[in-house]
Design an enzyme around this catalytic site. Structure first.
Site, mmCIF file in Angstrom:
data_model
loop_
_atom_site.group_PDB
_atom_site.id
_atom_site.type_symbol
_atom_site.label_atom_id
_atom_site.label_comp_id
_atom_site.label_asym_id
_atom_site.label_seq_id
_atom_site.Cartn_x
_atom_site.Cartn_y
_atom_site.Cartn_z
ATOM 1 N N LEU A 1 13.267 -4.249 32.761
ATOM 2 C CA LEU A 1 13.472 -5.180 31.567
ATOM 3 C C LEU A 1 14.783 -5.009 31.024
ATOM 4 O O LEU A 1 15.287 -3.702 31.086
ATOM 5 C CB LEU A 1 12.448 -4.947 30.442
ATOM 6 C CG LEU A 1 10.899 -5.294 30.683
ATOM 7 C CD1 LEU A 1 10.150 -4.633 29.652
ATOM 8 C CD2 LEU A 1 10.731 -6.755 30.680
ATOM 9 N N ASP A 2 15.607 -5.964 30.501
ATOM 10 C CA ASP A 2 16.599 -5.933 29.783
ATOM 11 C C ASP A 2 15.980 -5.435 28.245
ATOM 12 O O ASP A 2 15.095 -5.781 27.882
ATOM 13 C CB ASP A 2 17.702 -7.164 29.779
ATOM 14 C CG ASP A 2 18.628 -7.141 28.959
ATOM 15 O OD1 ASP A 2 19.375 -6.114 28.982
ATOM 16 O OD2 ASP A 2 18.919 -8.209 28.003
ATOM 17 N N LYS A 3 17.229 -5.146 27.512
ATOM 18 C CA LYS A 3 16.764 -5.111 26.068
ATOM 19 C C LYS A 3 16.979 -6.027 25.016
ATOM 20 O O LYS A 3 16.025 -6.710 24.671
ATOM 21 C CB LYS A 3 17.465 -3.633 25.630
ATOM 22 C CG LYS A 3 16.622 -3.258 24.145
ATOM 23 C CD LYS A 3 17.664 -1.965 23.638
ATOM 24 C CE LYS A 3 18.666 -2.364 23.039
ATOM 25 N NZ LYS A 3 18.582 -3.323 21.705
#
Length: 384
Positions: free
Chosen positions: A91-93
């Site tokens: 996941l990206d933030k």
């Protein structure tokens, strides 16, 4: 894989059916020549290759329609099957795990002689035309504060994952600016930060506040039930990424990542035998999404990220991603059920027709009911 298997099975089935019909006609020619036509027609009609042919594509089509209604659009049916085999999610933030709509909470002046309005005017000039969430936040603040951006003498250079520069001015991460982060970061990792500097050193710090994206908890619960490992990889500073990872219960995380770092991170996971599902939204995530085995671009993000992804999430929530995992498993189950039903039906019906126990009109009804059973079973996915 299931579609390829079904296609091969359908091809073999058709060849076998023609052979069986021919053998039946020859056999009945010696038993009762008057029954040859009736038996051959019954064999050809009662067999149901369409049930085999429909089992996978119709089921996958219903799954794609159902997910589309939730706001998750798949570019091809192979994504559904791939979701049943993933064991790792990256996941990206900003914009993925969080809403990606951070608000400028504070401007901390770090050099005497500068005012907050001065720092904001320079930052706005650097961010003009940018689509990154932090850039949009700065530009919104400029409008609210009625600040006029300064005029830059040089064009702005954008170094992905690092920051912006024009002449002596630079705006970006502490790592890129060569600043010691200790004492400069906000005491609370929930706040993201970028720094404004020139050739004389740091000028100001911009502190941003973001919020977790709706549906995140449901997604993390869904992957936990399937024993899928979650990784949080972001270009934000490590302190902020660690804070968010701890908040949502993600054990594996890495901050201060450039687009190349994200690409390498995925590549290392794949070399370790992991099947990776990547989710991101920004330009910085384009290499990550392109390298992953399965990828989803959050639709509000950059077009470049969406172009390289296998699916696009247009919903505001991550809930459709959790539903996709559940529906993918259910889809596989229904396809296998349909294939089994088609095989059992044909194994029972064709010998009965070969023995002359089935009239052509009964064979037509049986074939239609077999196709209907497959269709109705797949239709259940529309109600999922």
């Amino acid at each position: 894989e299931l579609i390829r298997y079904q296609d091969r099975l359908s091809q073999y089935f058709l060849v076998a059916l023609l052979f069986i019909a021919t053998a039946s006609g020859i056999s009945w020619y010696f038993i009762d020549p008057s029954a040859v036509f009736r038996v051959v027609v019954a064999v050809l009609i009662v067999a149901c290759p369409c049930a085999l042919a429909l089992s996978a594509p119709f089921t996958l089509g219903n799954t794609m329609r159902t997910l589309g209604k939730t706001g998750l659009y798949l570019k091809n049916t192979s994504v559904v099957e791939a979701l049943t085999t993933i064991d790792t999610i990256v996941l990206d933030k900003t914009g993925t795990l969080t809403m990606g709509q951070p608000e400028l909470k504070e401007i901390v002046i770090l050099r005497s002689g500068f005012l907050e309005r001065d720092a904001l005017a320079i930052a706005a000039a650097l961010e003009a035309g940018q689509k990154h969430p932090l850039a949009l936040s700065i530009l919104r603040a400029v409008e609210l504060e009625n600040v006029t951006p300064v005029k830059l003498s040089n064009s702005v250079s954008n170094l992905l994952g690092k920051g912006l520069s024009s002449g002596s001015y630079r705006l970006g991460s502490a790592d890129w600016l060569g600043l010691l982060q200790d004492g400069m970061n906000s005491s609370d990792g929930q706040y993201g930060q970028v720094y404004l500097a020139d050739e004389q050193g740091v000028i100001a710090s911009f502190v941003f506040l973001d919020a977790p994206r709706p549906g995140l908890e449901n997604l993390l619960q869904a992957v936990k039930r399937k024993n899928i490992r979650v990784h949080l990889v972001s270009g934000d500073n490590t302190h902020t990424v660690a804070w968010w990872a701890k908040l949502v219960g993600i054990e594996d995380y890495r901050g201060a990542c450039s687009p190349e770092d994200k690409f390498d991170y995925i590549e290392r996971l794949q070399k370790d035998g992991r099947f990776v599902w990547a989710i991101g939204d920004g330009v910085n995530d384009a290499p990550l999404l392109a390298r992953a085995d399965v990828s989803v671009a959050v639709g509000a993000g950059a077009p470049l990220a969406a172009a390289g992804a296998d699916a696009i999430l247009t919903a505001n929530s991550l809930e459709p991603l959790a539903k996709a995992l559940t529906l993918a498993d259910k889809t596989q189950t229904i396809i296998k059920q349909n294939l089994l039903w088609a095989l059992v039906y044909n194994v029972l019906a064709i010998p009965a027709a070969m023995l002359g126990l089935v009239n052509p009109w009964i064979a037509g009804i049986g074939m239609s009911l077999s196709s209907l059973a497959v269709t109705l079973n797949a239709w259940r996915l529309r109600k999922a």
